[in-house]
Design a protein around this motif. Sequence first.
Motif, PDB file in Angstrom:
ATOM      1  N   ASN A  75       0.833  -1.190   0.000  1.00 44.78           N
ATOM      2  CA  ASN A  75       0.000   0.000   0.000  1.00 44.78           C
ATOM      3  C   ASN A  75       0.877   1.251   0.000  1.00 44.78           C
ATOM      4  N   VAL A  76       0.256   2.378  -0.347  1.00 46.02           N
ATOM      5  CA  VAL A  76       0.968   3.648  -0.323  1.00 46.02           C
ATOM      6  C   VAL A  76       1.456   3.926   1.090  1.00 46.02           C
ATOM      7  N   ASN A  77       2.688   4.421   1.197  1.00 51.30           N
ATOM      8  CA  ASN A  77       3.378   4.736   2.448  1.00 51.30           C
ATOM      9  C   ASN A  77       3.905   3.505   3.171  1.00 51.30           C
ATOM     10  N   ASP A  78       3.727   2.309   2.606  1.00 49.32           N
ATOM     11  CA  ASP A  78       4.390   1.139   3.168  1.00 49.32           C
ATOM     12  C   ASP A  78       5.888   1.229   2.920  1.00 49.32           C
ATOM     13  N   ILE A  79       6.654   0.582   3.782  1.00 47.94           N
ATOM     14  CA  ILE A  79       8.105   0.639   3.727  1.00 47.94           C
ATOM     15  C   ILE A  79       8.644  -0.645   3.102  1.00 47.94           C
ATOM     16  N   ILE A 116       9.642  -8.258  -4.702  1.00 48.13           N
ATOM     17  CA  ILE A 116       9.878  -8.066  -3.268  1.00 48.13           C
ATOM     18  C   ILE A 116       9.923  -9.431  -2.594  1.00 48.13           C
ATOM     19  N   SER A 117      10.970  -9.700  -1.826  1.00 47.16           N
ATOM     20  CA  SER A 117      11.127 -10.993  -1.171  1.00 47.16           C
ATOM     21  C   SER A 117      10.182 -11.115   0.018  1.00 47.16           C
ATOM     22  N   GLN A 118      10.149 -12.304   0.600  1.00 45.05           N
ATOM     23  CA  GLN A 118       9.289 -12.540   1.761  1.00 45.05           C
ATOM     24  C   GLN A 118       9.737 -11.748   2.980  1.00 45.05           C
ATOM     25  N   THR A 119      11.003 -11.315   2.988  1.00 42.97           N
ATOM     26  CA  THR A 119      11.505 -10.490   4.085  1.00 42.97           C
ATOM     27  C   THR A 119      11.334  -9.004   3.794  1.00 42.97           C
ATOM     28  N   ASN A 120      10.530  -8.690   2.784  1.00 37.14           N
ATOM     29  CA  ASN A 120      10.233  -7.299   2.415  1.00 37.14           C
ATOM     30  C   ASN A 120      11.484  -6.565   1.954  1.00 37.14           C
ATOM     31  N   GLU A 121      12.335  -7.249   1.201  1.00 35.40           N
ATOM     32  CA  GLU A 121      13.540  -6.653   0.646  1.00 35.40           C
ATOM     33  C   GLU A 121      13.533  -6.811  -0.867  1.00 35.40           C
ATOM     34  N   ILE A 122      14.223  -5.881  -1.543  1.00 35.44           N
ATOM     35  CA  ILE A 122      14.351  -5.936  -2.990  1.00 35.44           C
ATOM     36  C   ILE A 122      15.745  -5.481  -3.375  1.00 35.44           C
ATOM     37  N   ASN A 171      36.868   0.304 -12.343  1.00 36.33           N
ATOM     38  CA  ASN A 171      36.086  -0.637 -11.545  1.00 36.33           C
ATOM     39  C   ASN A 171      35.488   0.102 -10.360  1.00 36.33           C
ATOM     40  N   GLU A 172      34.193  -0.050 -10.169  1.00 36.71           N
ATOM     41  CA  GLU A 172      33.498   0.624  -9.071  1.00 36.71           C
ATOM     42  C   GLU A 172      32.557  -0.365  -8.390  1.00 36.71           C
ATOM     43  N   ARG A 173      32.399  -0.176  -7.085  1.00 33.53           N
ATOM     44  CA  ARG A 173      31.480  -1.016  -6.313  1.00 33.53           C
ATOM     45  C   ARG A 173      30.860  -0.177  -5.212  1.00 33.53           C
ATOM     46  N   PHE A 174      29.564  -0.339  -5.037  1.00 28.24           N
ATOM     47  CA  PHE A 174      28.824   0.419  -4.018  1.00 28.24           C
ATOM     48  C   PHE A 174      27.806  -0.504  -3.375  1.00 28.24           C
ATOM     49  N   ASN A 175      27.915  -0.673  -2.062  1.00 27.24           N
ATOM     50  CA  ASN A 175      27.005  -1.531  -1.299  1.00 27.24           C
ATOM     51  C   ASN A 175      26.396  -0.721  -0.161  1.00 27.24           C
ATOM     52  N   ALA A 176      25.091  -0.792  -0.024  1.00 24.50           N
ATOM     53  CA  ALA A 176      24.392  -0.075   1.041  1.00 24.50           C
ATOM     54  C   ALA A 176      22.986  -0.646   1.179  1.00 24.50           C
ATOM     55  N   THR A 177      22.333  -0.275   2.258  1.00 24.89           N
ATOM     56  CA  THR A 177      20.946  -0.680   2.513  1.00 24.89           C
ATOM     57  C   THR A 177      20.167   0.551   2.960  1.00 24.89           C
ATOM     58  N   ILE A 178      19.008   0.753   2.378  1.00 25.40           N
ATOM     59  CA  ILE A 178      18.181   1.912   2.702  1.00 25.40           C
ATOM     60  C   ILE A 178      16.714   1.514   2.587  1.00 25.40           C
ATOM     61  N   SER A 179      15.902   2.094   3.422  1.00 27.98           N
ATOM     62  CA  SER A 179      14.460   1.849   3.376  1.00 27.98           C
ATOM     63  C   SER A 179      13.787   2.945   2.559  1.00 27.98           C
ATOM     64  N   ALA A 180      12.839   2.545   1.748  1.00 33.87           N
ATOM     65  CA  ALA A 180      12.113   3.480   0.887  1.00 33.87           C
ATOM     66  C   ALA A 180      10.612   3.337   1.139  1.00 33.87           C
ATOM     67  N   ARG A 181       9.912   4.337   0.713  1.00 32.96           N
ATOM     68  CA  ARG A 181       8.463   4.394   0.924  1.00 32.96           C
ATOM     69  C   ARG A 181       7.740   4.330  -0.415  1.00 32.96           C
ATOM     70  N   ILE A 182       6.629   3.605  -0.470  1.00 31.45           N
ATOM     71  CA  ILE A 182       5.818   3.559  -1.674  1.00 31.45           C
ATOM     72  C   ILE A 182       5.089   4.895  -1.815  1.00 31.45           C
ATOM     73  N   ILE A 183       5.413   5.613  -2.860  1.00 30.59           N
ATOM     74  CA  ILE A 183       4.813   6.925  -3.090  1.00 30.59           C
ATOM     75  C   ILE A 183       3.528   6.806  -3.902  1.00 30.59           C
ATOM     76  N   MET A 216      21.957  10.014   1.345  1.00 30.25           N
ATOM     77  CA  MET A 216      21.669   8.948   0.392  1.00 30.25           C
ATOM     78  C   MET A 216      20.217   9.076  -0.045  1.00 30.25           C
ATOM     79  N   GLN A 217      19.994   9.034  -1.331  1.00 32.04           N
ATOM     80  CA  GLN A 217      18.656   9.119  -1.895  1.00 32.04           C
ATOM     81  C   GLN A 217      18.501   8.069  -2.986  1.00 32.04           C
ATOM     82  N   VAL A 218      17.319   7.510  -3.078  1.00 35.73           N
ATOM     83  CA  VAL A 218      17.041   6.499  -4.089  1.00 35.73           C
ATOM     84  C   VAL A 218      15.586   6.626  -4.514  1.00 35.73           C
TER      85      VAL A 218
END
Length: 235
Positions: free
Chosen positions: A69-73, A192-198, A144-156, A181-183
């Motif tokens: 739903n909208v505003n879900d994380i 979306i996985s069962q753990t709510n990750e993508i 060669n470049e590599r970038f690893n991070a984790t961030i939570s986003a909201r369904i707009i 950090m912005q995404v």
Amino acid sequence: MRIRNCMTIFATSLLFLGCTPSVDPHINMEPPVYVEQLPSKDSGSGQSNAGSLYGRGKDPLFSDRKAMNVNDIVTIVISETASQTSTGSKQTSKNSTTSLGAGTFTAGGSPLSNVARQLNKYGNIGFSAGGENSFNGSGTTSRNERFNATISARIIKILNNGNYFIEGNRELLINGEKQIMQVSGVIRPYDISQTNEIDSRYIADAKILYKTEGDVDRSTKKPWGTRIMEAIWPF
């Protein structure tokens, strides 16, 4: 007087260039055009099948914990790797020779032929021209470049086709250094996985921004005077 005018013009140019703010790399975080053009999906009544164990009402017994739903994380796992290698080589050459002997002017009885015959008694006079140029260039780049991070986003916004437009921001202040950090992008609910990750590779029109602000960032940037001189120096 002319030198004084040239110095005045040069000083004025430097003044205006110094007042012009430098343009830093940036990312436009606005959503793609089609996100605004597609209508939003109707939310419905909230529970399509009354009495069902798998309904979508408030906290159903066997509900899916994924964002829907909208505003879900939703948690985004950013794992970007870029590797690029290119090699180029070019070689050209040209050689031309043109020769015109004085004997060309000796034919006939014209005054010019008489002069040429007299000059030929003392030496072999002729006209010749030639040209030669060559170019050989090569270049190789590797990155060669590599970038690893984790961030939570909201369904707009939930698009009419069921996809989600998401957006997330994170700001971290540590010892006077600010990390931003912005995404944003469009994802499918099926990714979306069962753990709510993508994973970030499943984000369409992904825009990922990471930058720092503070003393370390300012100390690693060139002064504006140096940037101006590099921009206008012709050599």
